[in-house]
Motif scaffolding. Structure first.
Motif, mmCIF file in Angstrom:
data_model
loop_
_atom_site.group_PDB
_atom_site.id
_atom_site.type_symbol
_atom_site.label_atom_id
_atom_site.label_comp_id
_atom_site.label_asym_id
_atom_site.label_seq_id
_atom_site.Cartn_x
_atom_site.Cartn_y
_atom_site.Cartn_z
ATOM 1 N N HIS A 169 39.626 -6.744 -59.912
ATOM 2 C CA HIS A 169 38.866 -7.995 -59.912
ATOM 3 C C HIS A 169 37.399 -7.710 -60.213
ATOM 4 C CE1 HIS A 169 42.415 -9.208 -57.601
ATOM 5 N NE2 HIS A 169 42.084 -10.464 -57.816
ATOM 6 N N SER A 170 36.730 -8.690 -60.780
ATOM 7 C CA SER A 170 35.275 -8.617 -60.852
ATOM 8 C C SER A 170 34.725 -8.894 -59.449
ATOM 9 C CB SER A 170 34.724 -9.631 -61.856
ATOM 10 O OG SER A 170 35.072 -10.951 -61.450
ATOM 11 N N VAL A 171 33.491 -8.489 -59.209
ATOM 12 C CA VAL A 171 32.880 -8.651 -57.887
ATOM 13 C C VAL A 171 31.926 -9.836 -57.897
ATOM 14 C CG1 VAL A 171 31.517 -7.522 -56.088
ATOM 15 C CG2 VAL A 171 33.083 -6.183 -57.494
ATOM 16 N N CYS A 172 31.947 -10.611 -56.810
ATOM 17 C CA CYS A 172 31.070 -11.777 -56.695
ATOM 18 C C CYS A 172 29.610 -11.351 -56.539
ATOM 19 C CB CYS A 172 31.492 -12.635 -55.501
ATOM 20 S SG CYS A 172 33.165 -13.308 -55.647
ATOM 21 N N LYS A 173 28.720 -12.304 -56.453
ATOM 22 C CA LYS A 173 27.281 -12.019 -56.391
ATOM 23 C C LYS A 173 26.890 -11.195 -55.184
ATOM 24 C CE LYS A 173 25.801 -16.064 -59.046
ATOM 25 N NZ LYS A 173 24.980 -17.308 -59.042
ATOM 26 N N ASP A 174 27.678 -11.265 -54.116
ATOM 27 C CA ASP A 174 27.340 -10.466 -52.932
ATOM 28 C C ASP A 174 27.663 -8.993 -53.114
ATOM 29 O OD1 ASP A 174 30.083 -10.338 -52.771
ATOM 30 O OD2 ASP A 174 30.258 -11.568 -50.969
ATOM 31 N N GLY A 175 28.290 -8.650 -54.247
ATOM 32 C CA GLY A 175 28.588 -7.263 -54.549
ATOM 33 C C GLY A 175 29.773 -6.686 -53.791
ATOM 34 N N VAL A 176 30.476 -7.506 -53.024
ATOM 35 C CA VAL A 176 31.582 -7.030 -52.209
ATOM 36 C C VAL A 176 32.857 -7.853 -52.427
ATOM 37 C CG1 VAL A 176 32.403 -6.602 -49.863
ATOM 38 C CG2 VAL A 176 30.003 -6.184 -50.440
ATOM 39 N N THR A 177 32.713 -9.172 -52.362
ATOM 40 C CA THR A 177 33.868 -10.067 -52.430
ATOM 41 C C THR A 177 34.497 -10.054 -53.828
ATOM 42 O OG1 THR A 177 32.783 -11.507 -50.815
ATOM 43 C CG2 THR A 177 34.679 -12.407 -52.004
ATOM 44 N N PRO A 178 35.804 -9.836 -53.920
ATOM 45 C CA PRO A 178 36.464 -9.894 -55.234
ATOM 46 C C PRO A 178 36.491 -11.323 -55.770
ATOM 47 C CG PRO A 178 38.085 -9.636 -53.492
ATOM 48 C CD PRO A 178 36.747 -9.500 -52.840
ATOM 49 N N CYS A 179 36.165 -11.471 -57.049
ATOM 50 C CA CYS A 179 36.151 -12.807 -57.658
ATOM 51 C C CYS A 179 37.270 -12.942 -58.682
ATOM 52 C CB CYS A 179 34.786 -13.072 -58.293
ATOM 53 S SG CYS A 179 33.532 -13.631 -57.123
ATOM 54 N N ARG A 180 36.931 -12.893 -59.979
ATOM 55 C CA ARG A 180 37.903 -13.179 -61.027
ATOM 56 C C ARG A 180 38.892 -12.031 -61.192
ATOM 57 N NH1 ARG A 180 38.536 -12.470 -66.511
ATOM 58 N NH2 ARG A 180 36.624 -11.190 -66.621
ATOM 59 N N PHE A 181 40.188 -12.385 -61.237
ATOM 60 C CA PHE A 181 41.241 -11.407 -61.478
ATOM 61 C C PHE A 181 41.177 -10.937 -62.924
ATOM 62 C CE2 PHE A 181 45.643 -10.786 -63.091
ATOM 63 C CZ PHE A 181 45.947 -9.611 -62.407
ATOM 64 N N GLN A 182 41.196 -9.620 -63.137
ATOM 65 C CA GLN A 182 41.105 -9.054 -64.490
ATOM 66 C C GLN A 182 42.412 -8.423 -64.964
ATOM 67 O OE1 GLN A 182 37.738 -6.381 -63.940
ATOM 68 N NE2 GLN A 182 36.337 -7.903 -64.771
ATOM 69 N N GLY A 183 43.173 -7.857 -64.037
ATOM 70 C CA GLY A 183 44.416 -7.217 -64.434
ATOM 71 C C GLY A 183 44.826 -6.169 -63.423
ATOM 72 N N TYR A 184 45.478 -5.115 -63.920
ATOM 73 C CA TYR A 184 45.973 -4.052 -63.045
ATOM 74 C C TYR A 184 45.563 -2.693 -63.609
ATOM 75 C CZ TYR A 184 49.141 -7.941 -61.945
ATOM 76 O OH TYR A 184 49.658 -9.179 -61.640
ATOM 77 N N VAL A 185 45.163 -1.787 -62.734
ATOM 78 C CA VAL A 185 44.857 -0.415 -63.148
ATOM 79 C C VAL A 185 45.922 0.510 -62.573
ATOM 80 C CG1 VAL A 185 42.374 -0.769 -63.385
ATOM 81 C CG2 VAL A 185 43.308 -0.106 -61.162
ATOM 82 N N PHE A 186 46.193 1.592 -63.289
ATOM 83 C CA PHE A 186 47.158 2.584 -62.815
ATOM 84 C C PHE A 186 46.708 3.965 -63.266
ATOM 85 C CE2 PHE A 186 48.617 1.039 -66.927
ATOM 86 C CZ PHE A 186 48.954 2.193 -67.615
ATOM 87 N N GLU A 187 47.249 4.988 -62.631
ATOM 88 C CA GLU A 187 46.841 6.359 -62.910
ATOM 89 C C GLU A 187 48.038 7.260 -63.119
ATOM 90 O OE1 GLU A 187 44.374 7.784 -59.786
ATOM 91 O OE2 GLU A 187 42.708 6.432 -60.239
ATOM 92 N N GLY A 188 47.908 8.146 -64.102
ATOM 93 C CA GLY A 188 48.887 9.196 -64.324
ATOM 94 C C GLY A 188 48.238 10.536 -64.042
ATOM 95 N N LYS A 189 48.968 11.604 -64.293
ATOM 96 C CA LYS A 189 48.436 12.935 -64.023
ATOM 97 C C LYS A 189 47.254 13.260 -64.924
ATOM 98 C CE LYS A 189 49.830 17.815 -63.879
ATOM 99 N NZ LYS A 189 50.945 18.781 -64.100
ATOM 100 N N ASP A 190 47.351 12.899 -66.197
ATOM 101 C CA ASP A 190 46.319 13.265 -67.166
ATOM 102 C C ASP A 190 45.688 12.063 -67.856
ATOM 103 O OD1 ASP A 190 46.826 16.082 -66.796
ATOM 104 O OD2 ASP A 190 48.638 15.800 -68.003
#
Length: 261
Positions: free
Chosen positions: A107-128
């Protein structure tokens, strides 16, 4: 000589696969890859990717997610090296294995710098590598962690659940009828031509298109083997490859008219 019965062999294999999946899952995510947790199916060139989540209903963010897919590092490599490894015999490639990748919402972060705002998608991680799923554009980005290599893959959203981990019997059952159904669809078309226009036109159609159809079918089978992976007899070797064959067959059946163009 001690001979292991087929039933014992099958039971042992299933237990081994299940245990392996649980070990991998324990390192990547606590989400069980079952239909109850399934939220998104994605098809990329016939390859199936499944996204799962296990968070409280109504929660804005979710860090407890799992992406189950054929080896995405290999998918990136094949894209970078000649788009399907055209210079390497595909029949000699190792089979596509199923991998589990930890994932979470972004998510993007709201003006307070903490609260999640707009949904952007999903992140994932592999080994490399790392990746990002963008539902708004139906794209998946896969980028190497050690080089500047990266690529955007377009995906088609699919709500049909095809498991890539566990429930191997379900996949085997669907696969066993898949080729039969695609061949049957062509014969159904010929029967419809016969019903509407008579046996003579159906016979003419069969004779006129026979050579063209056979050639196109051979080309399609070779391309399916390239996209999915296959043995020397153009048969899938793993569950991931079987799922890919099923997806390719479904697409082919929907476009049956290409068989007789």
């Amino acid at each position: 000589m001690f001979v292991t019965s087929p039933n014992i062999k099958r039971s042992f294999t299933r237990m081994t696969v299940f245990a392996s999946l649980m070990i991998v899952a324990s390192f990547s995510s606590a989400v069980a890859p079952i239909e109850a947790n399934f939220i998104l199916g994605m098809d990329i060139q016939g390859q199936r990717l499944n996204l799962y989540r296990d968070c409280e209903e109504g929660s804005v963010t979710c860090d407890n997610m799992l992406l189950v897919a054929p080896d995405l590092g290999r998918l990136l490599q094949t894209k970078q090296v000649g788009k399907k490894l055209d210079n390497t015999p595909y029949l000699n490639n190792t089979p596509y294995s199923v991998k589990l990748y930890a994932a979470k919402t972004k998510h993007s972060v709201c003006k307070d710098g903490v609260t999640p705002c707009r949904f952007q998608g999903y992140v994932f991680e592999g080994k490399d590598f790392n990746g990002f799923i963008d539902p708004s554009n139906h794209e998946i980005y896969i980028g190497s962690n050690s080089t500047s290599d990266g690529h955007n893959f377009s995906y088609k959203e699919n709500t049909t659940y095809l498991p890539l981990a566990s429930q191997a019997g379900l996949i085997d059952g669907i696969y066993e009828t898949s080729d039969q159904e695609i061949n049957g669809s062509y014969h159904d078309i010929r029967q419809e031509v016969s019903r509407l226009y008579g046996e003579e036109m159906a016979a003419d159609l069969k004779q006129e298109q026979k050579q063209k159809q056979n050639q196109k079918q051979k080309q399609w089978i070779k391309q399916r083997s390239k996209d999915c992976g296959a043995n020397a007899s153009h048969q899938p070797r793993t569950q991931a490859e079987k799922v890919c064959f099923i997806q390719q067959n479904n697409t082919r059946e929907q476009a049956w008219f290409l068989w007789i163009d």
